[in-house]
Each structure stands twice: as structure tokens, then as C-alpha cells.
Design an enzyme around this catalytic site. Sequence first.
Site, PDB file in Angstrom:
ATOM      1  N   HIS A  99       0.841  -1.200   0.000  1.00 50.26           N
ATOM      2  CA  HIS A  99       0.000   0.000   0.000  1.00 50.26           C
ATOM      3  C   HIS A  99       0.871   1.243   0.000  1.00 50.26           C
ATOM      4  O   HIS A  99       0.627   2.195  -0.769  1.00 50.26           O
ATOM      5  CB  HIS A  99      -0.911  -0.004   1.228  1.00 50.26           C
ATOM      6  N   GLU A 100       1.887   1.260   0.862  1.00 48.87           N
ATOM      7  CA  GLU A 100       2.777   2.414   0.912  1.00 48.87           C
ATOM      8  C   GLU A 100       3.587   2.530  -0.372  1.00 48.87           C
ATOM      9  O   GLU A 100       3.858   3.640  -0.845  1.00 48.87           O
ATOM     10  CB  GLU A 100       3.703   2.321   2.130  1.00 48.87           C
ATOM     11  N   HIS A 103       1.791   4.483  -2.884  1.00 48.31           N
ATOM     12  CA  HIS A 103       1.931   5.941  -2.821  1.00 48.31           C
ATOM     13  C   HIS A 103       3.161   6.404  -3.600  1.00 48.31           C
ATOM     14  O   HIS A 103       3.148   7.467  -4.228  1.00 48.31           O
ATOM     15  CB  HIS A 103       2.038   6.396  -1.363  1.00 48.31           C
ATOM     16  N   HIS A 107       3.201   8.951  -6.730  1.00 46.31           N
ATOM     17  CA  HIS A 107       4.083  10.120  -6.795  1.00 46.31           C
ATOM     18  C   HIS A 107       4.857  10.157  -8.103  1.00 46.31           C
ATOM     19  O   HIS A 107       4.975  11.207  -8.745  1.00 46.31           O
ATOM     20  CB  HIS A 107       5.044  10.092  -5.597  1.00 46.31           C
TER      21      HIS A 107
END
Length: 232
Positions: A99-100, A103, A107
Site C-alpha cells: 500500500h505504501e 503511494h 508520486h
Amino acid sequence: MFWYDWSYYILLPAILFTLYAQSKVQGNFKKFSKVRTMRGLTGAQAARRMLDANGLSDVQIEQISGSLTDHYDPRKRVLRLSQTVYNVNSVAAVSVACHEAGHAVQHAEAYMPLLMRNNIVPLVNFASTLSWPLILFGLLLMGYGSYMGDTLFFIGVIAFVAVILFHAITLPVEFNASSRALQQMEGLGLIAEEEEGGAKKVLRAAAMTYVASLAMAVMNLIRILALRGRRD
């Protein structure tokens, strides 16, 4: 005191929902932290594979203290995973790590909601600090019949709306990161088919906390306006 201010009851549904969301996060993370992945990957290893598969080999992964303190730092392009995720081989750890990593992919792709959220962080921090003092001081002055109270209250409400906007923008960012994580975990073979259900439960529970934050902010705004109505 709680029982002397009826307006606190406006927050009760959001408070109960928040407690439920937090219990689901803790419960699902604890449950699936005990389920080892068939692929044998740790959270850091799964995140590394996902980052590399998306051309992000330059994004570093670091371990940090705590539990569920995982986050991606877009300024330093560093993925930070907690002690309960970084070197842990479990469905929960792999799900959170991916999940991270989602991100980081957002980005890199200049995902618009993420860029919007990152750009308004300084403004939101400033607004969050000022909103309640302005609102409370405004209500106090209104109690004494001062017209300045209305102005301060209005500015405080505008600042509080900015905080709500931040929570609203956060939802698509988090939902999209979870969707990316699930797709990549399946597509890259980071988890077995039998483990997909557990991964979805972990990520959906985490997403629920962001919905709860938005609900709490909205109900607080309703409470604030209700307090203003009592002054009229």
C-alpha cells in the site's frame, strides 16, 4: 462537562464509527500478522519488488520504530516501514508495505489527488492550528455582543473547511493506493490466490479509518454551526 453541552451528542455517531474503524484495523492487522505468506516475502521484500517493477529502484526503504507508522516520504523519496512490517513475513505486513509502495508509484506518475494533497499540507496545518481558537474566541465575543466575534467565527469556519477538504482529498489517494497494491500483489505473485481475501480485509479496514476521519471532521463542522445557531 459532556452532559452539560448537548452539542457533543452530534459527534456520537462519528465517534462510534471511528472506534469501530480502529478496532477493525487493529483486529485485521493482528489476525493477518499471524498468517505467513506462502511466497515467504517480508514486507520490505514485497515493497522492493513492487517498486522495482514500476521503475522505482531509486526509492529507498527504511525501517522505523512503532506499529502501523508506515508511510512514504515524497520529499526524500523514501519508503518507511514499521517494525511490525519491515522484516515480517505475513499477509498483513506485505499488504501494508505494498500500500505504501502504491503511494510511491502515485508520486512517480504525478497522480493528481496525491499532488493536490501534498501541495495543501502546509496550508492545512496552518488552518488546523488556527481554526478552533478562532471559532471558540469568536463564540466568546458573540456572547458579549461583539460584532468582531462573527468575523473571527467565520474565518475559523473557513479554516476548518480547509481541513475537511484535506480529508476528502485523502480518500481517493488512499483507496487508489490500496487498489494499486492489490493489483500488483496479484500481478507480481507477491501473495498466493488464497491470501488475497486477507489482504483485502487488511487494506479495506485501513481505508475505513480515513472515512472515519472525514466523518468526524464533517460532524464537528455541523456541531460548530449548531453552536453558532444558539447565539442567534
